[in-house]
Scaffold this active site. Structure first.
Site, PDB file in Angstrom:
ATOM      1  CG  ASP A 109      -0.300   0.011   2.525  1.00 23.35           C
ATOM      2  OD1 ASP A 109       0.467   0.954   2.779  1.00 23.35           O
ATOM      3  OD2 ASP A 109      -0.544  -0.911   3.327  1.00 23.35           O
ATOM      4  CE  LYS A 110       0.048   8.455  -1.774  1.00 22.07           C
ATOM      5  NZ  LYS A 110      -1.020   9.426  -2.166  1.00 22.07           N
TER       6      LYS A 110
END
Length: 251
Positions: A109-110
């Site tokens: 994820d980011k």
């Protein structure tokens, strides 16, 4: 390796960097693929070398060369290859002429960083991602408060959070007051964050250190390297380069 036509459409798409074999099947069944301007939704469709294949009205063409790269994804970069709300794409850090053919195997994820693999080989990607292969993914995780061993022991047994299937860690090692090493073999979406949040912890840092026998090693954030065919073979054979020993319960 020279491609042998006719090819199944999902194979053609995978070789064109459109994703794993399964995700390419989804592209077809969802009506996003055309062959010679005709929309195709049948998975049994085969294409020849001279056929014009498009995904979302963008021409795609396969490569006879297979690429495998390991990238140290920095925090703030996304793994998707296109999102109108994002500017920093992990794939853009791999500076090769054919980077448009690459897609990520799994994702980070980011807000997470660490090792992620990129390829244009749909078959290999599918094998690495499939839960039945039980390929280990190792993470170092820091929380704002210390993580209790009892909670991680419970997570090893499996916890129900937001779906019928439990979230489960394979094993763990408490390294310090705020750092823990966690091993997964599935890797559901944001699995570690959801597990720790379930027990009331706030993740401060999450770094993936290893996928099977392939380690992050000395790669700095934003750096990448070629993954050799022997490394891919060892990965698919289930080799896990674990040299650490721990006397702690749970590891």
């Amino acid at each position: 390796m020279k491609l042998s036509y006719p090819l199944r459409l999902q194979v053609y798409l995978a070789k064109s960097g459109c994703g794993s074999r399964r995700s390419c099947e989804t592209l077809i069944t969802s009506g996003r693929v055309t062959v010679n301007t005709k929309r195709v939704t049948e998975l049994g469709t085969k294409v020849d070398e001279e056929d014009v294949v498009m995904v979302d009205d963008q021409l795609v063409e396969p490569s006879e060369k297979t690429y495998y790269y390991a990238l140290h994804k920095p925090k703030g970069f996304v793994c998707t290859n296109w999102d109108p709300n994002e500017k920093n794409y992990a794939r853009d850090l791999i500076d090769i002429p054919d980077k448009n053919l690459l897609f990520h195997i799994g994702r980070l994820d980011k807000d997470s960083s660490g090792l992620i693999l990129f390829t244009n080989d749909g078959d290999v990607a599918q094998k690495i991602m499939h839960p039945s292969e039980e390929i280990e993914k190792e993470y170092l995780v820091s929380c704002t408060t210390g993580v209790r061993r009892e909670d991680l022991d419970e997570a090893r047994k499996g916890v129900l959070i937001d779906m019928p299937q439990p979230y489960t860690i394979k094993r763990f090692e408490i390294i310090s007051k705020k750092w823990v090493r966690i091993i997964l073999t599935e890797g559901k979406n944001r699995e570690i964050r959801k597990i720790l949040s379930h027990f009331g912890y706030e993740v401060k840092q999450l770094v993936r250190m290893r996928i099977g026998c392939i380690e992050l090693g000395d790669l700095k954030p934003g750096q990448y390297r070629t993954v050799t065919s022997s490394e891919i073979k060892a990965l698919l054979n289930g080799e896990n380069d674990i040299l650490r020993k721990s006397s702690g319960r749970g590891w």
